[in-house]
Design an enzyme around this catalytic site. Structure first.
Site, PDB file in Angstrom:
ATOM      1  N   LYS A   1     -51.870  -0.944 -14.174  1.00 48.73           N
ATOM      2  CA  LYS A   1     -52.715  -2.128 -14.060  1.00 48.73           C
ATOM      3  C   LYS A   1     -54.131  -1.840 -14.588  1.00 48.73           C
ATOM      4  CE  LYS A   1     -50.160  -4.029 -10.088  1.00 48.73           C
ATOM      5  NZ  LYS A   1     -50.273  -4.464  -8.649  1.00 48.73           N
TER       6      LYS A   1
ATOM      7  N   TYR B   1     -45.644 -12.923 -11.953  1.00 52.46           N
ATOM      8  CA  TYR B   1     -45.901 -12.989 -10.503  1.00 52.46           C
ATOM      9  C   TYR B   1     -45.493 -14.338  -9.911  1.00 52.46           C
ATOM     10  CZ  TYR B   1     -48.378  -8.494 -10.365  1.00 52.46           C
ATOM     11  OH  TYR B   1     -48.701  -7.153 -10.402  1.00 52.46           O
TER      12      TYR B   1
ATOM     13  N   ASN C   1     -54.338  -1.636  -6.687  1.00 49.92           N
ATOM     14  CA  ASN C   1     -53.311  -0.641  -6.353  1.00 49.92           C
ATOM     15  C   ASN C   1     -52.627  -0.003  -7.569  1.00 49.92           C
ATOM     16  OD1 ASN C   1     -51.685  -2.756  -7.044  1.00 49.92           O
ATOM     17  ND2 ASN C   1     -50.606  -2.885  -5.078  1.00 49.92           N
TER      18      ASN C   1
ATOM     19  N   HIS D   1     -47.621  -1.350 -11.086  1.00 44.38           N
ATOM     20  CA  HIS D   1     -46.519  -2.237 -10.692  1.00 44.38           C
ATOM     21  C   HIS D   1     -45.192  -1.551 -10.982  1.00 44.38           C
ATOM     22  CE1 HIS D   1     -43.866  -5.767 -10.490  1.00 44.38           C
ATOM     23  NE2 HIS D   1     -43.301  -5.277 -11.579  1.00 44.38           N
TER      24      HIS D   1
ATOM     25  N   GLU E   1     -37.912  -8.588 -15.831  1.00 42.99           N
ATOM     26  CA  GLU E   1     -39.321  -8.278 -16.114  1.00 42.99           C
ATOM     27  C   GLU E   1     -39.477  -7.563 -17.452  1.00 42.99           C
ATOM     28  OE1 GLU E   1     -40.702  -6.150 -12.654  1.00 42.99           O
ATOM     29  OE2 GLU E   1     -40.800  -7.975 -11.449  1.00 42.99           O
TER      30      GLU E   1
HETATM   31  P1  IDP Z   1     -45.587  -4.474  -4.912  1.00 43.51           P
HETATM   32  O1  IDP Z   1     -46.528  -4.420  -6.110  1.00 43.51           O
HETATM   33  O2  IDP Z   1     -45.692  -3.224  -4.064  1.00 43.51           O
HETATM   34  O3  IDP Z   1     -44.167  -4.801  -5.289  1.00 43.51           O
HETATM   35  P2  IDP Z   1     -45.802  -7.217  -3.942  1.00 43.51           P
HETATM   36  O4  IDP Z   1     -45.618  -7.630  -2.514  1.00 43.51           O
HETATM   37  O5  IDP Z   1     -44.735  -7.572  -4.905  1.00 43.51           O
HETATM   38  O6  IDP Z   1     -46.112  -5.642  -3.968  1.00 43.51           O
HETATM   39  O7  IDP Z   1     -47.184  -7.860  -4.414  1.00 43.51           O
HETATM   40  C1  IDP Z   1     -47.514  -7.881  -5.799  1.00 43.51           C
HETATM   41  C2  IDP Z   1     -48.966  -7.471  -5.957  1.00 43.51           C
HETATM   42  O8  IDP Z   1     -49.785  -8.461  -5.356  1.00 43.51           O
HETATM   43  C3  IDP Z   1     -49.351  -6.172  -5.245  1.00 43.51           C
HETATM   44  O9  IDP Z   1     -49.061  -5.024  -6.000  1.00 43.51           O
HETATM   45  C4  IDP Z   1     -50.840  -6.365  -5.067  1.00 43.51           C
HETATM   46  O10 IDP Z   1     -51.526  -6.097  -6.308  1.00 43.51           O
HETATM   47  C5  IDP Z   1     -50.933  -7.855  -4.786  1.00 43.51           C
HETATM   48  N1  IDP Z   1     -50.917  -8.156  -3.349  1.00 43.51           N
HETATM   49  C6  IDP Z   1     -49.863  -8.153  -2.503  1.00 43.51           C
HETATM   50  N2  IDP Z   1     -50.205  -8.480  -1.268  1.00 43.51           N
HETATM   51  C7  IDP Z   1     -51.539  -8.725  -1.322  1.00 43.51           C
HETATM   52  C8  IDP Z   1     -52.502  -9.125  -0.344  1.00 43.51           C
HETATM   53  O11 IDP Z   1     -52.196  -9.325   0.838  1.00 43.51           O
HETATM   54  N3  IDP Z   1     -53.782  -9.267  -0.790  1.00 43.51           N
HETATM   55  C9  IDP Z   1     -54.154  -9.048  -2.082  1.00 43.51           C
HETATM   56  N4  IDP Z   1     -53.277  -8.670  -3.036  1.00 43.51           N
HETATM   57  C10 IDP Z   1     -51.995  -8.517  -2.650  1.00 43.51           C
HETATM   58 MG    MG Z   2     -43.420  -6.579  -6.097  1.00 41.97          MG
END
Ligand code: IDP
Ligand code: MG
Length: 151
Positions: free
Chosen positions: A9, A49, A112, A115, A126
């Site tokens: 990212k 997304y 974070n 992805h 994807e």
């Molecule tokens: P993942 O990336 O671990 O699969 P997902 O639940 O699919 O997690 O969420 C996609 C992305 O959305 C996360 O990697 C993060 O960047 C963002 N995200 C998820 N939950 C939150 C939140 O509660 N606040 C802000 N960003 C979030």
């Molecule tokens: Mg995810």
């Protein structure tokens, strides 16, 4: 063989961690079958997304992933999806274990770093969203027999 889409990212690229992140997936044994640096459009971000469209963080998530270039990779290997997610760590870096990418380099859920697809089906969907067939290379490594017991 199973495939997963990995995205370094914008924070990972801006912080100069692209090489370190790729290194971890390579060292894990996953085979790179596609890789490029791109600027993600809002259209592609919203498609990628889409499952999170109704979540309160959707807007900031699209802003984040389109804020600066990313490196996208298609990786292949036994249990590629689960293996990659293990290497990535929990969604919230605050809860990600030491030794994972998010646990070693991140602090906040909205920064974070990486992805990884969450199922083999989504891996294929994807990858097709980010790569044309011509950008994907089917190949074998001389080390494959030392990584895959059967191939
Ligand atoms: P993942 O990336 O671990 O699969 P997902 O639940 O699919 O997690 O969420 C996609 C992305 O959305 C996360 O990697 C993060 O960047 C963002 N995200 C998820 N939950 C939150 C939140 O509660 N606040 C802000 N960003 C979030
Ligand atoms: Mg995810």
């Amino acid at each position: 063989m199973e495939r997963t889409l990995i995205i370094v990212k914008p924070d990972g690229v801006q912080r100069g961690l692209t090489g370190e992140i790729i290194r971890r997936f390579e060292a894990r044994g996953l085979r790179i079958v596609g890789m490029k640096l791109i600027q993600v459009s809002r259209e592609l971000a919203e498609k990628h997304y889409d499952i999170h469209r109704e979540r309160p963080f959707f807007g900031s998530l699209v802003d984040y992933i389109t804020s600066s270039p990313v490196v996208v990779m298609a990786l292949e290997g036994t249990n590629a999806v689960e293996a990659a997610r293990g290497t990535i760590g929990a969604t919230n870096p605050a809860k990600a274990g030491a030794g994972t990418i998010r646990g070693d380099f991140g602090l906040e859920i909205g920064r974070n770093l990486v992805h990884g697809s969450d199922s083999p089906e989504n891996g294929l969907i994807e990858i097709a969203n980010f790569f044309t067939d011509a950008e994907l290379v089917s190949w074998g490594r001389d080390t494959d027999r030392w990584i895959f017991e059967t191939k």
